[in-house]
Each structure stands twice: as structure tokens, then as C-alpha cells.
Design a protein around this motif. Structure first.
Motif, PDB file in Angstrom:
ATOM      1  N   GLY A 174       1.342  -1.255   0.045  1.00 50.06           N
ATOM      2  CA  GLY A 174       0.075   0.153   0.149  1.00 50.06           C
ATOM      3  C   GLY A 174       0.681   1.285  -0.168  1.00 50.06           C
ATOM      4  N   ASP A 175       0.408   2.506   0.069  1.00 51.82           N
ATOM      5  CA  ASP A 175       0.998   3.556   0.360  1.00 51.82           C
ATOM      6  C   ASP A 175       1.251   3.662   1.861  1.00 51.82           C
ATOM      7  OD1 ASP A 175       0.634   4.145  -2.378  1.00 51.82           O
ATOM      8  OD2 ASP A 175      -1.467   4.950  -2.084  1.00 51.82           O
ATOM      9  N   TRP A 176       2.716   4.633   1.641  1.00 59.68           N
ATOM     10  CA  TRP A 176       3.004   4.932   2.838  1.00 59.68           C
ATOM     11  C   TRP A 176       2.406   5.985   3.591  1.00 59.68           C
ATOM     12  CZ3 TRP A 176       5.117   4.201   7.344  1.00 59.68           C
ATOM     13  CH2 TRP A 176       5.244   5.400   8.006  1.00 59.68           C
ATOM     14  N   VAL A 177       1.501   5.635   4.529  1.00 58.97           N
ATOM     15  CA  VAL A 177       0.711   6.816   5.214  1.00 58.97           C
ATOM     16  C   VAL A 177       1.451   7.437   6.503  1.00 58.97           C
ATOM     17  CG1 VAL A 177      -1.394   7.012   6.663  1.00 58.97           C
ATOM     18  CG2 VAL A 177      -1.694   5.415   4.881  1.00 58.97           C
ATOM     19  N   PRO A 178       1.995   8.795   6.609  1.00 59.45           N
ATOM     20  CA  PRO A 178       2.764   9.423   7.450  1.00 59.45           C
ATOM     21  C   PRO A 178       2.231   9.856   8.794  1.00 59.45           C
ATOM     22  CG  PRO A 178       2.280  10.585   5.615  1.00 59.45           C
ATOM     23  CD  PRO A 178       1.980   9.443   4.983  1.00 59.45           C
ATOM     24  N   ILE A 179       3.036  10.214   9.169  1.00 59.52           N
ATOM     25  CA  ILE A 179       2.018  10.300  10.795  1.00 59.52           C
ATOM     26  C   ILE A 179       2.408  11.648  11.447  1.00 59.52           C
ATOM     27  CG2 ILE A 179       1.249   9.623  13.251  1.00 59.52           C
ATOM     28  CD1 ILE A 179       1.544   7.364  12.497  1.00 59.52           C
ATOM     29  N   GLU A 180       1.768  12.613  11.829  1.00 58.98           N
ATOM     30  CA  GLU A 180       1.985  14.186  12.054  1.00 58.98           C
ATOM     31  C   GLU A 180       3.133  14.305  13.946  1.00 58.98           C
ATOM     32  OE1 GLU A 180       2.285  16.924  10.231  1.00 58.98           O
ATOM     33  OE2 GLU A 180       1.530  16.009   9.103  1.00 58.98           O
ATOM     34  N   ASP A 181       3.136  14.377  13.544  1.00 62.31           N
ATOM     35  CA  ASP A 181       4.798  14.814  15.222  1.00 62.31           C
ATOM     36  C   ASP A 181       3.557  15.769  15.859  1.00 62.31           C
ATOM     37  OD1 ASP A 181       6.530  12.946  14.445  1.00 62.31           O
ATOM     38  OD2 ASP A 181       7.657  14.872  13.547  1.00 62.31           O
ATOM     39  N   SER A 182       3.766  15.905  16.979  1.00 62.65           N
ATOM     40  CA  SER A 182       3.242  16.279  17.884  1.00 62.65           C
ATOM     41  C   SER A 182       4.475  17.012  18.735  1.00 62.65           C
ATOM     42  CB  SER A 182       2.743  15.618  19.218  1.00 62.65           C
ATOM     43  OG  SER A 182       3.995  14.989  20.032  1.00 62.65           O
ATOM     44  N   GLU A 183       3.857  17.765  19.657  1.00 65.39           N
ATOM     45  CA  GLU A 183       4.722  19.001  20.690  1.00 65.39           C
ATOM     46  C   GLU A 183       6.187  18.792  21.296  1.00 65.39           C
ATOM     47  OE1 GLU A 183       3.183  22.479  22.190  1.00 65.39           O
ATOM     48  OE2 GLU A 183       1.375  23.431  19.619  1.00 65.39           O
ATOM     49  N   THR A 184       5.336  17.673  21.530  1.00 60.60           N
ATOM     50  CA  THR A 184       6.040  16.611  22.701  1.00 60.60           C
ATOM     51  C   THR A 184       6.543  15.510  22.313  1.00 60.60           C
ATOM     52  OG1 THR A 184       3.981  15.679  23.699  1.00 60.60           O
ATOM     53  CG2 THR A 184       4.181  18.222  24.680  1.00 60.60           C
TER      54      THR A 184
END
Length: 457
Positions: A219-229
Motif C-alpha cells: 500500500g501507500d506509506w501513510v505518514p503521521i504528524e509529530d506532536s509538540e512533545t
């Protein structure tokens, strides 16, 4: 999204009943090992076109509805008819009469039966063994196959009557418990895997089939957002397990067992590398022994535009004196004297830019220890830990078996993950923080390289 339920039981079970009509599968194991859930999952998978009867002599309707509500729901998508304990079961002719009645109703032939446990039926009669043989005879003469759950773990006459015997059991790995099953007998079937790791997570049985990157759905790579911490690990499940991911400014260790291949430890490393690069954050690497910068770069380029990462991914190569590739920084003893260390620092400054962007500092610890020895490696890591905390970047070290600095890196790490293999399935558990075992599997929803981490409960 759940996959085809047939995929949640070992294929040897399907083949056993396909090759042996009118056969008996005996299921054994200690209390709580999952015998009932395993048997029900088998029945769901087998009873696609034919109906199945499930008999639970020790449960009443309320118990069944509480523990297996889907089984008691007339609207549910299954072909199973549940029977629970009642006084009629003490009638010697009840079973035969009920079976013949259901087969004559014109709603489809009965193809499979489940007795759970069988001794709860036979013990109601003066001669339990004789009653068991009567039931087996009726099942076999009617071309019906049966799954028979037995509470006794010792060998009985049922072991000889049944064409298949499956034993469910508990085991431990470094203090973490898991469940597995073993085929003790499967008449007429090629057994490719005699043991299967499984879980009862979310109240359903699920066995884990050996898998490889080459054979799974992509499948396509699904990125994940970083958080502030936290920096995301690139895996939703691992972020949740670690309480948000890797803390900004942390140093983290992945310690792999001696039977873990490079393709397997990359399962946990690849997602965080891809996630950093996707968010235009740089990565600088000292590759583990046996890995080449080109192979890692090409692997990552399978899932993310190679041009996009051309100025974000760099390798410090301690075995190379010269390189025509801008992303490979030669660090051999000769080139170090000629300013290679300074060039490495320039690359880090370039990755950080004016905005002081974070970057990922990855080290194959076996390479470092081989080149500079135990004490200097620990000193280098302590410096890396301090730099990570000051600059709020991310440090990750890969520890392979045989490292002399093993205890030292465990003490200095913020997160310490141990990766092992159980019955051909890559698994991991947390040492810091302490967690249970998890199986590493390709994501059914998004496809590989996305993964799901399933608790071994």
C-alpha cells in the motif's frame, strides 16, 4: 477492517477437514488457553456453505449471550446453531433425535459440530466411553465432521479416535507470557508449521501466519504528524504504546535477538525514518554491520520520492575512504585526519538549517563498537544523548547480540525496545517502558509498509 476469517486460523485446519469428511479434531489445553475461542473461530471459517451445531452443555443462555453474543444473535452473519446446557441432554436419545430433526428441516445439511466440552455430555451417562463412541459413530456415519474440546490434558481414548489433535498452551519469553498451539496429529495433511502463535485480543481467536515482505499486499506509506512533545514512530500502534511516540530530545534503543534478520528489524526502523523524511526532517546514519547505505536508501525510496530525500538522508561510512556520492560521508581512519569529522558536522548544520530543524541520528552500535572499542563507543553515545536533549532532536541506536556495551546503553536510553521472533513471527516488547509482547504484522487496512502491532493477550 478485519481480513477473511479463514486467515485467522492455521491453513492446516482447513486442509484437514477438506481432506477428511466425517473426521474428528480433538482440542486440548489448560484452562484459559483459548480452546473455546479457537473452536468457534474454526467453526465460523468452516461453516460457510454448510450449517454447524455448537453444543455447550456447561453454559446456560445468559452465559452464552454474555461471552459470545454474536453467536446468539439470529441476525449475525454465520451458519452456527447454538445449544446450551439443559435437562434434555441427559436423555440418551436427545442428541440423535435433535440432530436428525435439524437435518430434516430443509435449511441445509449439518456439516460440522462442536462439543465444548465433550466430557460434560458423556459424564452424564453410566458409561461415558461408550456414549462417546456412539456420538462419534453417529457423526461419522452422517458425513459430519466434529471439533471436540476436552478438559483433560492427559491421553484418553479420544486421542486414538480423533484424526487430528491440537494442543493449546502457554509459554513465556523473557518474563512475558504468550499463547500458542501445536499440532500433535493431523491425519492426511502436510503440516508446514507445527506451532502457531496466536492471540485472543478483542475477544476473538487469531493465529499468526509466517509472512515476508515479498508476499504481502503493498500500500501507500501513510505518514503521521509529530506532536509538540513527541516525534511519531511512524506507527500509530507504537505511538500509543509509548504514550505519544519518541520524546523530543530522547535517545532510544532497539535491541534485536540473534535470530532477527535485517529485513525484520527494519520493520520498526523504516516507519520512523520515512516519517522524518516525509516531514522534511533530516536523517544521518551509521549503518549496522552488513548493511550498505545504498540498500537502505533504495529501500526508503520504494515508499517515498527518492528526489525528495536526496538532500535529507546522509550516511557516515567508516569503511570508505572516498565516495562520489554526496550523501555518503567517508569516515575511514585516513579521511578523518583530512577533515571528515568537520564535514559530518557541516552536514548536520545543513540538515538543521536556519530554523534549527530536528534531525534523526541513527547509529548501528555494532559498527561503532567494532571500530572504536567499548569505552569510546559509550563516550560517543553519552555525547549523542546529551546532544539530543540539548537540540531536541532524536537519537536511535540499534543493538545486536554480542555487544559489550549492552548494560550501559540500557541505562542511558529513554526507551528500550527488545525485538524477538516467536514461531516465525517478529515480535517486540518494551523494557523501558515495560510492556507485554506484541506481534508485528502488515496492516490489513493500509497494506505494507504500514504495520499493525497486535497484543499477545
Amino acid at each position: 477492517m478485519m481480513s477473511d476469517p479463514v486467515q485467522h486460523i492455521p491453513p492446516e485446519i482447513i486442509n484437514f477437514f477438506r481432506e477428511n469428511v466425517g473426521e474428528i479434531l480433538l482440542v486440548k489445553g489448560p484452562p484459559g488457553s483459548g480452546k473455546t475461542m479457537f473452536s468457534l473461530e474454526c467453526m465460523k471459517s468452516l461453516c460457510r456453505e454448510k450449517r454447524g451445531i455448537t453444543i455447550f452443555p456447561r453454559m446456560d443462555a445468559d452465559q452464552l449471550n454474555s461471552e459470545y453474543s454474536w453467536l446468539m444473535d439470529d441476525r449475525a452473519d454465520h451458519n452456527l446453531l447454538p445449544f446450551h446446557g439443559n435437562t434434555k441432554m441427559a436423555d440418551p436419545n436427545w442428541f440423535k433425535r435433535e440432530f436428525e430433526y435439524l437435518n430434516s428441516k430443509g435449511e441445509g445439511k449439518i456439516g460440522f459440530m462442536l462439543f465444548d466440552p465433550i466430557n460434560a455430555i458423556t459424564e452424564q451417562y453410566e458409561n461415558p466411553e461408550r456414549k462417546m463412541k456412539e456420538i462419534v459413530s453417529l457423526v461419522q456415519s452422517s458425513n459430519v465432521s466434529a471439533i471436540v474440546v476436552q478438559e483433560k490434558e492427559d491421553t484418553t481414548y479420544l486421542d486414538h479416535l480423533a484424526g487430528g489433535v491440537v494442543r493449546l498452551y502457554f509459554n513465556e519469553r523473557e518474563g512475558r507470557r504468550f499463547r500458542a498451539l501445536r499440532f500433535e496429529k493431523l491425519r492426511g495433511v502436510e503440516v508446514k508449521n507445527s506451532n502457531y502463535l496466536f492471540t485472543l485480543h478483542s475477544g476473538f481467536f487469531r493465529a499468526f501466519h509466517p509472512w515476508s515482505v515479498d508476499t504481502v499486499r503493498k500500500g501507500d506509506w501513510v505518514p503521521i504528524e509529530d506532536s509538540e512533545t513527541h516525534f511519531s514512530t511512524g506507527l500509530e500502534d507504537l505511538d500509543r504504546i509509548l504514550g505519544g511516540g519518541f520524546k523530543r530530545g530522547s535517545y532510544n534503543i532497539l535491541d534485536v535477538d540473534d535470530n532477527i534478520l535485517s529485513s525484520e528489524y527494519l520493520l520498526l526502523l523504516r516507519p520512523v525514518l520515512l516519517n522524518f523524511l516525509h516531514h522534511d526532517q533530516g536523517v544521518i546514519m551509521i549503518t549496522p554491520a552488513g548493511e550498505h547505505p545504498e540498500s537502505i536508501r533504495n529501500d526508503l525510496g520504494t515508499y517515498i520520492d527518492i528526489e525528495r530525500i536526496s538532500d535529507k538522508l546522509y550516511f557516515l561510512d567508516y569503511f570508505t575512504a572516498t565516495s562520489r556520492k554526496e550523501y555518503i560521508i567517508p569516515m575511514s581512519s585516513t579521511t578523518r585526519r583530512e577533515g571528515a569529522q568537520q564535514k559530518g558536522m557541516e552536514v548536520i548544520q545543513r540538515l538543521r538549517g536556519r530554523e534549527n530543524k530536528p534531525y534523526l541520528d541513527f547509529v548501528g552500535l555494532d559498527t561503532l563498537e567494532y571500530l572504536i572499542g567499548e569505552s569510546l563507543t559509550l563516550r560517543r553515545l553519552l555525547t549523542g544523548v546529551s546532544q539530543s536533549k540539548v537540540t531536541k532532536t532524536l537519537g536511535i541506536g540499534l543493538a545486536k547480540p554480542g555487544l559489550k556495551i549492552g548494560q550501559g546503553i540500557r541505562n542511558m536510553s529513554d526507551v528500550y525496545i527488545r525485538m524477538v521472533k516467536i514461531h516465525s513471527i517478529p515480535c517486540f516488547f518494551g523494557v523501558k517502558p515495560e510492556t507485554s509482547l506484541y506481534a508485528i504484522l502488515p496492516s490489513e487496512r493500509d497494506g505494507f509498509p504500514n504495520l499493525e502491532l497486535v497484543p499477545l493477550t
